[in-house]
Every structure is written in C-alpha cells, then in structure tokens.
Design a protein around this motif. Structure first.
Motif, PDB file in Angstrom:
ATOM      1  N   ALA A   1      49.119  42.376  39.473  1.00 50.89           N
ATOM      2  CA  ALA A   1      48.026  42.146  38.530  1.00 50.89           C
ATOM      3  C   ALA A   1      48.256  40.842  37.779  1.00 50.89           C
ATOM      4  O   ALA A   1      49.369  40.301  37.740  1.00 50.89           O
TER       5      ALA A   1
ATOM      6  N   GLN B   1      44.251  41.734  34.120  1.00 55.96           N
ATOM      7  CA  GLN B   1      44.666  43.029  33.583  1.00 55.96           C
ATOM      8  C   GLN B   1      44.726  42.996  32.063  1.00 55.96           C
ATOM      9  O   GLN B   1      44.304  43.939  31.390  1.00 55.96           O
TER      10      GLN B   1
ATOM     11  N   SER C   1      40.599  43.809  31.527  1.00 60.01           N
ATOM     12  CA  SER C   1      40.709  45.233  31.199  1.00 60.01           C
ATOM     13  C   SER C   1      41.230  45.477  29.794  1.00 60.01           C
ATOM     14  O   SER C   1      40.829  46.439  29.137  1.00 60.01           O
TER      15      SER C   1
END
Length: 357
Positions: A108, A145, A170
């Motif tokens: 990620a 991420q 995210s």
C-alpha cells in the motif's frame, strides 16, 4: 518598486486576515497536556517577537533576499507514472518535493505532507513558487492508504492537494486540530484521525506514532498555535522510519531515539533555517545532532530543494549537511526528486545540486 512590494505584502496580509475572520474556529483540545490558555505550546517557552521584529522578518524574507535563493536552472526530476509506482518493490520511497514523501509498505502507499500546488501560499498569485513540478500528478497516484500530516503550514498542508486526494485516500492521520481543518474543508470525518504526542494507530500492519517536535502552527494572522504540530515514527515489519516534519533542535529527539530507535532511515528537516528563528528550524549542524540523537542509520535531508523559504542559497542545506555527514561518518542519502530509494538498502545518491547554479 518598494512601494509596490509593500502594497503587495499588505494585500496578502489583508486576505489572510479576512480568511481568519471568515473561517470557522478550529475546536480546542483542552484534554491535551500540550494545550493551555487556548493555544498549543512547546515544552520550552518560545520567544515572543514584537510587531516590529515580525515586520522586519517578513520584509527581509520577501524583499531583501540575497542572490542565489532560487536555482537558475531546472531541478532534476525523474517523472513517475502509476505503472512505475505499482511495479516498484515493497519498502520503496520516492521523494516528491520539499517534505512530500511517498512510501510503499505492505503493498500500500502512504504520503507525507502532500503539497502539489505551484505555490506554498494562501493565494495562487503570490508567495513561494515551486522550483520544479512534482514527479507525479495526484491523478496518476495509486490509491493512498494514508496521508500523514505534520502540521498546518502552507508548505506542508496544501488545501487543493487534500481536496484532490480525499476521494482516493482511506485515512488521514493528523495532529490535534489539523484533522478538524480537514473535516471543515469537506474531508469525510470517518477518514480523519487526530493524535496528540505519543498517541498511535496501526493500519494494515503499519504502526504510526505521533511524536513531539518543536515548532508552531497557523494559516492566518488570527489562528497561531490553535492546532498541534508533530513528527512521526513509522514502523513496518523490521523497518523503522522517522519523519521530522518541522522542528527546532530539542531534547525530544533523544527521547524518540531511546523509545523507538535505531531508525533505518530518518527523514530530518534540513532547510529554511536562519539565525533569526533558531527555535523552530534547525541549522544543518543541529540536523546532524538530531539524527545522532535518533540513532539513525541513514539520513535523508528533507524540507529543501522545492521552495524559497529563507535567506540562504538554495543549495546550502544539502551542501552543508553533505559536508557534515562526510566528516562525521554518517550515511547520507540524497535521491533526486522521483528517484526510487530502497528503504531496506538505501543508496547514497549523487550530489545533484552541484550540477546547478
């Protein structure tokens, strides 16, 4: 000419004052040991400059610039595509400019202090302008991420970049109060996590600890120190990384090193320093000492090579820390913007700044 420049400064000040009055106040975090009397504070009492001293500092920084604070030639940049990043080995690092760093950990991507705008400024027509374009656009970045933020100054927190990144990110990890700014701007509150010093979170096996720094905050004339500033420890498998954000030299580096060191790579501020503001930015000699306090193995100097934010020659931070590292037997890595760095086996890079004027 000076009258015109003075008018320009006053205009920018007026805009910043208006923004201060027009925007919602950042909520207080009275539960923090760093918060008192409506402001966040450092462990030591900071010098308070008079209005006249502040005007003098701004005047020198904007008007009385010595020669050589900006490069006369293009900074070398290695262009990156999404395909390049997706194909990169795990535990890779890419320096995108100033303090904006992209990591690939556990497959990620993680991004520190993303600044992609042309200027580090509240307005698009004035203020410090980039020396180079980012190696990759936000559109070309893979999903992120987490974005990791150190504080809210314009050269570390770029409103336009945050808004572009919001849909593809995210998590946003931010010091106290900085996360409130993001939510005010429209970032989903569920994506934002805020941290006091020594607080932490783990995301997909990557551990993030917000650690102390010695600095200040604010984006307008009326909101100084209403948000917190921090450095970050990043741990993944056996890999240990440190990201300083902005900081003057202080004893906190030694405590961080004792708690979490030794660090495989320490990204430490080296640039935008001056003897007029010693408490909030480090001279290269202090950067070296901070690195030693942190028990670092490789030093990656950041906060340089992208914006003109001080009175020194633009090459000086890299040149001075390079000389100090050489005489102190410190391993220094100076990748070009966009050049991949293997965090498990860093390379020294080359003194690319010496090829430019």
């Amino acid at each position: 000419m000076r009258t015109l420049l003075a008018t320009l400064i006053l205009g920018i000040t007026a805009i910043m004052t208006y923004c201060s009055l027009a925007s919602a106040a950042v909520p207080a975090h009275a539960q923090s040991p760093q918060f008192a009397d409506g402001k966040f504070r450092n462990a030591i009492k900071m010098r308070e400059y008079s209005f006249g001293e502040m005007v003098g500092l701004w005047w020198n920084a904007m008007i009385n610039k010595p020669a050589g604070t900006m490069p006369a030639q293009a900074i070398p940049v290695r262009a990156l595509s999404r395909a390049d990043l997706l194909a990169a080995p795990d535990k890779s690092l890419f320096r995108l400019g100033h303090s904006t760093i992209l990591f690939k950990l556990g497959g990620a991507f993680y991004l520190t202090d993303p600044v992609f705008s042309e200027r580090a400024s509240p307005v698009g027509w004035a203020g410090p302008k980039r020396f180079h374009a980012p190696p990759v656009s936000i559109e070309e970045l893979p999903p992120i991420q987490a974005v990791i933020l150190s504080h809210d100054h314009y050269d570390h927190l770029d409103h336009a970049a945050i808004m572009q990144l919001a849909a593809k990110t995210s998590h946003f990890l931010a010091p106290l109060g900085v996360g409130d700014r993001l939510v005010q701007w429209g970032v989903e509150a569920s994506k934002v996590r805020q941290f006091d010093w020594w607080e932490e979170a783990t995301i997909d096996g990557v551990r993030f600890i917000a650690t102390p720094s010695q600095h200040f905050s604010g984006r307008t004339l009326g909101d100084r120190d209403t948000t917190l500033w921090a450095s970050w420890v990043i741990l993944h498998d056996e890999l240990r990384l440190f990201f300083s954000g902005d900081s003057g030299y202080f004893k906190g580096f030694k405590e961080i090193g004792e708690r979490f060191g030794p660090f495989d790579v320490a990204m430490v501020e080296t640039g935008a320093y001056d003897k007029q503001w010693p408490e909030v930015h480090m001279q290269p000699e202090e950067t070296l000492q901070a690195f030693l306090d942190l028990k670092g193995k490789w030093l990656l100097p950041v906060h340089n090579g992208t914006f003109d934010l001080a009175l020194h020659r633009w090459q000086d931070p890299l040149e001075r820390i390079s000389a100090l590292a050489s005489t102190s037997d410190v391993k220094l890595t100076t990748p070009e913007m966009g050049e991949p760095l293997d965090l498990t086996a860093p390379h020294a890079g080359k003194p690319w700044w010496r090829e430019l004027e």
